[in-house]
Design a protein around this motif. Structure first.
Motif, PDB file in Angstrom:
ATOM      1  N   THR A  68      15.486  48.174  38.512  1.00 34.33           N
ATOM      2  CA  THR A  68      15.941  47.966  37.135  1.00 34.33           C
ATOM      3  C   THR A  68      17.066  46.951  37.036  1.00 34.33           C
ATOM      4  OG1 THR A  68      17.510  49.809  37.277  1.00 34.33           O
ATOM      5  CG2 THR A  68      15.291  50.305  36.453  1.00 34.33           C
ATOM      6  N   GLY A  71      15.876  41.212  36.592  1.00 29.57           N
ATOM      7  CA  GLY A  71      15.122  40.905  35.383  1.00 29.57           C
ATOM      8  C   GLY A  71      15.804  41.285  34.081  1.00 29.57           C
ATOM      9  N   TRP A  72      16.947  41.919  34.135  1.00 31.89           N
ATOM     10  CA  TRP A  72      17.660  42.277  32.900  1.00 31.89           C
ATOM     11  C   TRP A  72      19.096  41.800  32.992  1.00 31.89           C
ATOM     12  CZ3 TRP A  72      16.246  44.264  28.262  1.00 31.89           C
ATOM     13  CH2 TRP A  72      17.278  44.591  27.389  1.00 31.89           C
ATOM     14  N   GLU A  83      21.045  47.280  22.177  1.00 37.30           N
ATOM     15  CA  GLU A  83      20.740  46.656  23.460  1.00 37.30           C
ATOM     16  C   GLU A  83      20.514  47.718  24.539  1.00 37.30           C
ATOM     17  OE1 GLU A  83      22.044  42.929  26.256  1.00 37.30           O
ATOM     18  OE2 GLU A  83      23.501  43.633  24.774  1.00 37.30           O
ATOM     19  N   ASN A  86      17.040  49.015  24.171  1.00 33.67           N
ATOM     20  CA  ASN A  86      16.111  48.026  24.736  1.00 33.67           C
ATOM     21  C   ASN A  86      16.138  48.067  26.255  1.00 33.67           C
ATOM     22  OD1 ASN A  86      15.347  47.171  22.190  1.00 33.67           O
ATOM     23  ND2 ASN A  86      16.837  45.506  22.141  1.00 33.67           N
ATOM     24  N   TYR A  87      17.320  48.276  26.813  1.00 31.20           N
ATOM     25  CA  TYR A  87      17.451  48.361  28.270  1.00 31.20           C
ATOM     26  C   TYR A  87      16.671  49.554  28.825  1.00 31.20           C
ATOM     27  CZ  TYR A  87      19.518  49.199  32.839  1.00 31.20           C
ATOM     28  OH  TYR A  87      19.704  49.454  34.179  1.00 31.20           O
ATOM     29  N   GLU A  89      14.037  50.898  27.536  1.00 30.40           N
ATOM     30  CA  GLU A  89      12.615  50.532  27.469  1.00 30.40           C
ATOM     31  C   GLU A  89      12.248  49.606  28.626  1.00 30.40           C
ATOM     32  OE1 GLU A  89      11.400  49.038  23.652  1.00 30.40           O
ATOM     33  OE2 GLU A  89      12.341  50.714  22.596  1.00 30.40           O
ATOM     34  N   TYR A  90      13.112  48.632  28.901  1.00 26.18           N
ATOM     35  CA  TYR A  90      12.873  47.728  30.026  1.00 26.18           C
ATOM     36  C   TYR A  90      12.833  48.517  31.337  1.00 26.18           C
ATOM     37  CZ  TYR A  90      13.783  44.593  33.865  1.00 26.18           C
ATOM     38  OH  TYR A  90      13.708  43.952  35.074  1.00 26.18           O
ATOM     39  N   SER A  93       9.691  50.274  31.805  1.00 28.44           N
ATOM     40  CA  SER A  93       8.580  49.371  32.128  1.00 28.44           C
ATOM     41  C   SER A  93       8.573  49.008  33.616  1.00 28.44           C
ATOM     42  CB  SER A  93       8.651  48.095  31.275  1.00 28.44           C
ATOM     43  OG  SER A  93       9.653  47.208  31.747  1.00 28.44           O
ATOM     44  N   GLN A  94       9.723  49.149  34.271  1.00 31.52           N
ATOM     45  CA  GLN A  94       9.822  48.827  35.689  1.00 31.52           C
ATOM     46  C   GLN A  94       9.577  50.033  36.599  1.00 31.52           C
ATOM     47  OE1 GLN A  94      10.303  45.452  36.599  1.00 31.52           O
ATOM     48  NE2 GLN A  94       9.815  45.456  34.417  1.00 31.52           N
TER      49      GLN A  94
END
Length: 135
Positions: A68, A71-72, A83, A86-87, A89-90, A93-94
């Motif tokens: 994690t 890429g962020w 934010e 959103n983090y 969610e990111y 996804s990983q």
């Protein structure tokens, strides 16, 4: 009522809960998470008032998992709640942890059964979850 069995149960879908669930899963345990909110984030799922943001500078406020961290990039030293959502969610996804959570769940009872060496957790209006230390 349905009964489900796991090696470990994680209560909470915030930074600590996500990290523990991911690490236990990587170690080969059958693990499940319970989160009161409708998605990952713990307190940051609920904190949506104007101006809500962390009080600790990034990078302290993030998951310390290799998957994690790449890429962020946070846009601010003290990110706001949008934010952070959103983090999460990111991050999902990983590392795909949301599939191992029951959301909108409240633990209404937790009990250790010494004789059977297992923990039993009752979810408010839902199934019963058992963790077994015999395996």
């Amino acid at each position: 009522m349905c009964t489900k069995y796991y090696d470990a149960l994680v209560v909470g879908g915030g930074f600590g809960g996500i990290t523990e669930l991911f690490k236990l899963r990587q170690a080969g345990y059958s693990v499940h998470g319970l989160e009161r909110g409708a998605y990952l984030g713990g307190v940051w799922h609920h904190n949506r008032y104007p101006g809500a943001r962390v009080d600790t500078e990034v990078p302290c406020y993030q998951l310390w998992l290799e998957e994690t961290c790449k890429g962020w990039i946070f846009s601010e030293r003290f990110p706001g709640y949008k934010e952070l959502q959103n983090y999460f969610e990111y991050a999902d996804s990983q590392i795909h942890v949301s599939k191992d959570y029951t959301f909108e769940s409240n633990v209404s009872k937790a009990h250790w059964d010494q004789e059977n060496t297992c923990g039993m957790f009752k979810l408010l209006g839902k199934e019963k979850v058992i963790t077994d230390v015999n395996t």
